[in-house]
Design a protein around this motif. Structure first.
Motif, mmCIF file in Angstrom:
data_model
loop_
_atom_site.group_PDB
_atom_site.id
_atom_site.type_symbol
_atom_site.label_atom_id
_atom_site.label_comp_id
_atom_site.label_asym_id
_atom_site.label_seq_id
_atom_site.Cartn_x
_atom_site.Cartn_y
_atom_site.Cartn_z
ATOM 1 N N ALA A 36 -17.298 22.961 91.957
ATOM 2 C CA ALA A 36 -18.692 22.698 92.320
ATOM 3 C C ALA A 36 -19.110 21.292 91.902
ATOM 4 O O ALA A 36 -19.755 20.562 92.671
ATOM 5 N N TRP A 37 -18.739 20.880 90.692
ATOM 6 C CA TRP A 37 -19.128 19.547 90.212
ATOM 7 C C TRP A 37 -18.471 18.445 91.030
ATOM 8 O O TRP A 37 -19.047 17.364 91.200
ATOM 9 N N ALA A 38 -17.268 18.705 91.549
ATOM 10 C CA ALA A 38 -16.583 17.707 92.382
ATOM 11 C C ALA A 38 -17.398 17.404 93.638
ATOM 12 O O ALA A 38 -17.410 16.261 94.127
ATOM 13 N N ILE A 39 -18.104 18.414 94.162
ATOM 14 C CA ILE A 39 -18.967 18.203 95.324
ATOM 15 C C ILE A 39 -20.109 17.258 94.964
ATOM 16 O O ILE A 39 -20.439 16.335 95.718
ATOM 17 N N VAL A 40 -20.715 17.487 93.799
ATOM 18 C CA VAL A 40 -21.836 16.659 93.339
ATOM 19 C C VAL A 40 -21.391 15.206 93.167
ATOM 20 O O VAL A 40 -22.031 14.274 93.672
ATOM 21 N N PHE A 41 -20.266 15.000 92.466
ATOM 22 C CA PHE A 41 -19.785 13.636 92.227
ATOM 23 C C PHE A 41 -19.280 12.984 93.510
ATOM 24 O O PHE A 41 -19.403 11.768 93.680
#
Length: 321
Positions: free
Chosen positions: A266-271
């Motif tokens: 999920a965090w990879a999408i944000v970054f």
């Protein structure tokens, strides 16, 4: 729990930055370079991570303690965990991508926290409540839904692909459980364990895997080029992620730490959105929230949270009175 979540966040950042490095010329110059890129990048990433840890441990004057930890029984378990999770698990992941494609591999490999929870229950006697197990499987379901693409990509050999994906799942799950066992030793800190882990992984890759695959030529090319600085940056965030991951394993157990760690998807999408200006769909946002929410539920102890809130309210009332 916060440290476990932070581990996932930092690994998401590491993933995005490493993706930038893998999109550069050294890794795309020839078909052989494309094949070797996952192995070479993993070796250089773990090597750079071990260098960051050496600097960190030097600042803390911990070298003697690392050597002492390495000689202990628990230290040898950590070496075993490094070999199982690093070269074995990661090699399985890479070869699975080769035979069944990235989409199927991502879906299957996301099951490692569930297998890890089972291993933790069998070998470490860690127990998860029903709502925690539900949260874990909701999170894994979110990862599967996020990674699924119709058609699933190229499939060269289903049997071999699923075998290597299974090897990856078992490797990553086993690593966390063995690390948790090693960290039960009060004489070994999570930082010492990580130093041992990264050195073991990079040495094995450099001395065994790369010579077998003929990957040293590409490795030297990367070491002498500008791409190295990008991998160094990725490894810095990856090292911080591992530090928090090991702290979470030590404090809340392997099964809950693994559940929090897979939030990196999920965090990879944000970054990816902020750093690479990648397009984010409504589906991506929904499943990212599901992944993070499910993982937090899996790692939470509702009774503890409620009792903690009650204590805080009582303290506030006392202060008011």
């Amino acid at each position: 729990m916060f440290e476990g979540l932070l581990a996932g966040l930092l690994w998401g950042l590491d993933t995005v930055i490493l993706g930038i490095a893998l999109a550069r010329a050294p890794f795309l110059s020839t078909e052989q370079a494309i094949f070797l890129s996952p192995f070479v990048s993993t070796f250089i990433h773990d090597f750079c991570s071990s260098v960051w840890m050496l600097i960190f441990m030097g600042m803390k004057k911990e070298y003697a303690n690392v050597v002492r930890a390495l000689k202990s029984k628990s230290g040898k378990f950590i070496v075993l965990a490094a070999l199982i999770g690093g070269p074995l698990g990661m090699t399985g992941y890479v070869l699975s991508i080769k035979y069944i494609g990235a989409a199927y591999t991502a879906i299957i490999s996301s099951m490692f926290p569930a297998v890890g929870a089972l291993f933790s229950y069998i070998f470490l006697k860690e127990k998860m409540k029903l709502y925690q197990l539900a949260g874990l499987f909701v999170s894994i379901g979110g990862v599967i839904a996020l990674g699924y693409t119709p058609g699933g990509g190229d499939v060269d050999n289903v049997v071999l692909g699923f075998f290597f994906a299974f090897l990856c799942v078992v490797g990553w799950a086993t690593e966390a459980v063995i690390i948790a066992y090693g960290l039960k030793d009060p004489n070994i800190s999570d930082e010492q364990a990580l130093q041992i882990r990264q050195l073991t992984s990079s040495i094995f890759y450099g001395m065994i895997i790369l010579p077998i695959l003929g990957g040293w030529g590409l490795s030297i090319e990367v070491f002498t080029g500008n791409t190295l600085f990008i991998i160094l940056l990725a490894a810095l965030f990856g090292t911080a992620s591992y530090v928090f991951y090991y702290k979470a394993i030590s404090k809340i157990g392997a099964s809950k730490a693994m559940a929090l760690n897979i939030t990196y998807c999920a965090w990879a999408i944000v970054f990816g959105f902020f750093i690479l200006q990648e397009t984010v769909s409504v589906k991506d946002i929904i499943f990212a929230v599901i992944i993070v929410g499910g993982s937090i539920l899996a790692a939470s102890d509702i009774k503890e949270l409620i009792s903690g809130s009650r204590k805080e309210l009582k303290e506030e009332k006392k202060q008011v009175l």
